[in-house]
Write a protein that holds these residues in place. Structure first.
Motif, short mmCIF file in Angstrom:
data_model
loop_
_atom_site.label_atom_id
_atom_site.label_comp_id
_atom_site.label_asym_id
_atom_site.label_seq_id
_atom_site.Cartn_x
_atom_site.Cartn_y
_atom_site.Cartn_z
N ALA A 209 0.84 -1.20 0.00
CA ALA A 209 0.00 0.00 0.00
C ALA A 209 0.87 1.26 0.00
N PHE B 13 -2.43 -3.21 -9.04
CA PHE B 13 -2.40 -1.76 -9.05
C PHE B 13 -0.95 -1.26 -9.02
N GLY C 299 -13.29 -0.65 -8.28
CA GLY C 299 -11.83 -0.70 -8.45
C GLY C 299 -11.48 -0.59 -9.93
N ASN D 235 2.24 1.78 -3.39
CA ASN D 235 1.23 2.29 -4.32
C ASN D 235 1.05 3.79 -4.18
N TYR D 236 1.02 4.26 -2.93
CA TYR D 236 0.91 5.71 -2.74
C TYR D 236 2.16 6.43 -3.26
N TYR E 234 -7.85 4.02 -6.87
CA TYR E 234 -7.17 3.32 -5.77
C TYR E 234 -7.97 3.46 -4.48
N GLN E 235 -8.40 4.70 -4.22
CA GLN E 235 -9.16 4.93 -2.99
C GLN E 235 -10.65 4.66 -3.17
N ARG E 236 -11.08 4.50 -4.41
CA ARG E 236 -12.48 4.27 -4.79
C ARG E 236 -13.38 5.38 -4.27
N GLN F 90 -6.60 -3.36 -5.89
CA GLN F 90 -5.91 -2.40 -5.04
C GLN F 90 -4.52 -2.89 -4.62
#
Ligand code: ADP
Ligand code: MG
Length: 589
Positions: free
Chosen positions: A30, A157, A143, A33-34, A226-228, A153
């Motif tokens: 995670a 991703f 997603g 990804n950010y 990503y955050q939906r 995610q």
């Protein structure tokens, strides 16, 4: 691009493709990804701030545009993600174009202030529009799904977002290593020089502003899926500052700095949020304070960012020489010997009460080398600036090949073949001599930003490099070709300026004190180059203090004193003129 850069790029891509297969804990995945999303936006900031010298606090607003477009179109219109990306890019690009055209003419601290202003405006716009869900934002996105695959995610991703980041980085590297790229790299410290070489610097400013906004738009699109969900808090001024912070921490002079900065800031942010409350025993956004202190320390001790530490492991970046069979660039027709090339009529320039140039008139005929001499402060450089459009005339007229050029932009005058060097050398210090000289040939190429990004410019690029190399060899600087210009001794910097001017294929060359700082042998070499140019039909206007050189190469000499015309004639006439002796030679010898 150098071999080491290409190797690094492939290695990084391999790492990106391998990483998702490793047993990474979900938490770290995670984080990565950010980091990828943030790096995408700070990539644009490196381009803006580090490369072009334009500081923007407003990038988060463009991230928001990309994110809201994706969410709104997906939720309300049921559009597939790729279509929302396309529309998001159109919207961010168009907005950036409008904002850029309005604000990028601002200079100094007014530009960063303007970016804060529109960043805030867009933030409040997003937060107040009913259709965008006000401050609650838009929720319930599915997603990311691409070409029938559930990206999700997690690992998927990561692969998609980091490959996109990698592609954008490669695209920018290709861009910076090209004709438009060299012009972009001149925006920070070399605007006047670039304009004098025919570059429309404002257009390039707007272009990279749009590019940086589009990168932010891509990041926003990814973030939405990503955050939906999207809501304005992720796109406010605080985030705008944080993106800039990432670029500065990582290193604004290097595209990799964006990657490093995003990595360091995200990890640090997270760790501080976990550890600080435990240490202090109270909760609150204490990490912001630590960041502030950190930023000050970095700006003081590592203004080039953390990347400058890693740089030592980069190989030397010598350009691969691939232009042996390049087609020569087209040459311009030169006026027939004896025709009037330059006709200066009563030009005048005042700075407040000071008359720097007072109704000066003279002519240059094709194939002539004309000297413009006079004591320091006589107005010679100002005369250059007036003829070349670097400074606006107070009054008077200038004709080049029979066409009026007074009132035109410096770049338009340069494109017609009236090319100059500067008394105070103007160059891009961290660019190689070869690239610096290639800027001179800018107006002889056509390739644009898209051509460079998609590498459709290779043939032209080879021709430009071949021309730059030819001119570098001509002024005897072959051994310096791949050195950063900053490493050159003063005399060599001047020769580089001459090579750059020659790359523009001048019909009339204006040289402002080219021999200052040259050794005896180099001066003789310079005289030889000037005569060779003359034999090729190039006309030359020479400002120079070395009287031996002036008397040796000039056919005709114009003398100025205190901004006014004193006399003119052949070298021997001028030398014997008592007025000149009194005014000029008298003070010099
Ligand atoms: P030269 O090149 O012959 O030594 P310059 O053209 O540089 O002389 O300068 C001529 C005069 O104009 C000098 O008195 C100089 O101080 C003044 N001057 C030149 N540029 C400017 C400027 N941008 N603003 C104010 N004064 C200037
Ligand atoms: Mg001068």
């Amino acid at each position: 691009m150098s071999r080491s850069t290409v190797r690094t790029l492939w290695a990084v891509l391999a790492l990106i493709l391998i990483l998702p297969w490793l047993p990474l804990p979900a938490f770290w995945l995670a984080q990565l990804n950010y980091i990828g999303l943030f790096a995408m936006t700070s990539l644009g900031l490196v381009l803006l701030t580090g490369v072009a010298g334009l500081t923007s606090f407003g990038q988060a607003a463009f991230v928001g545009m990309g994110a809201y477009t994706a969410a709104w179109c997906a939720l309300n219109l049921g559009w597939p993600p790729l279509s929302t990306l396309a529309l998001g890019l159109v919207i961010t690009a168009a907005s950036a174009w409008v904002i850029g055209r309005v604000t990028l003419r601002l200079s100094g601290h007014y530009l960063p202030l303007a970016t804060i202003a529109w960043g805030l405006s867009l933030y409040y716009l997003m937060g107040n529009l009913e259709a965008l869900g006000k401050y609650d934002g838009l929720n319930g996105l599915k997603g990311l799904e691409l070409l029938g695959f559930e990206v999700g995610q997690g690992r998927g991703f990561f692969a998609v977002s980091w490959v996109m980041l990698w592609l954008c980085t490669v695209a920018l590297m290709c861009l910076l290593d090209s004709r438009p790229g060299r012009a972009i790299r001149a925006l920070k410290d070399g605007r006047q020089m670039a304009e004098a070489m025919g570059v429309d610097t404002f257009r390039y400013k707007v272009t990279i502003f749009v590019l940086a906004a589009m990168l932010a738009g891509i990041s926003g699109w990814l973030l939405a899926f990503y955050q939906r969900a999207v809501n304005p808090s992720a796109f406010g001024l605080k985030m705008g500052i944080e993106y800039l912070f990432m670029a500065v921490v990582g290193g604004v002079n290097q595209l990799w700095g964006a990657w490093l900065g995003a990595f360091v800031v995200r990890i640090l942010d997270d760790q501080l949020q976990e550890w600080l409350p435990r240490l202090i025993g109270a909760s609150g956004s204490f990490e912001v304070i630590v960041f502030g202190v950190l930023l000050v320390l970095i700006l003081k001790y590592r203004p080039e960012g953390l990347w400058s530490w890693l740089k030592q492991w980069q190989g030397p970046s010598v350009r691969v020489r691939d232009w042996d069979d390049a087609l020569p660039l087209p040459h311009r027709d030169k006026a027939a010997a004896g025709e009037c090339v330059l006709d200066v009529r009563a030009i005048r320039k005042t700075f407040g009460g000071l008359v720097a140039v007072n109704n000066i008139s003279f002519q240059i005929h094709a194939g002539q080398i004309v000297g413009l001499i006079g004591p320091n402060g006589a107005g010679k450089s100002t005369t250059f600036n007036l003829i070349t459009g670097t400074l606006p005339l107070t009054s008077g007229e200038v004709y080049f090949n029979g066409q009026a050029i007074h009132g035109q932009h410096a770049r338009d005058i340069a494109r017609q073949g009236l090319v100059r060097t500067f008394q105070h050398v103007k160059m891009i210090p961290d660019m190689s001599v070869l690239d610096n000289v290639a800027i001179g040939a800018h107006s002889r190429g056509q390739s644009g930003v898209l051509g460079a990004i998609f590498r459709r410019n290779r043939n032209e690029e080879r021709s430009l490099m071949a021309e730059a190399e030819r001119q570098i060899l001509r002024v005897g600087m072959g051994e310096w070709m791949h050195e950063p210009a900053a490493n050159l001794p003063m005399g060599q910097q001047r020769l580089m300026e001459i090579a750059r001017a020659l790359s523009a294929d001048p019909a009339l060359l204006l040289l402002d004190e080219p021999a200052a700082g040259l050794r005896h042998q180099e001066k003789r070499e310079l005289a030889r180059v000037l005569r060779q140019l003359q034999s090729e039909g190039v006309s030359i206007l020479l400002v120079e203090h070395d009287m031996d050189l002036v008397m040796d190469v000039c056919d005709h000499i114009v003398v100025m004193e205190f901004g006014t015309y004193l006399t003119e004639g052949t070298p021997s006439q001028v030398q014997q003129d008592p007025k000149v002796r009194a005014a000029y030679l008298g003070t010099e010898h």
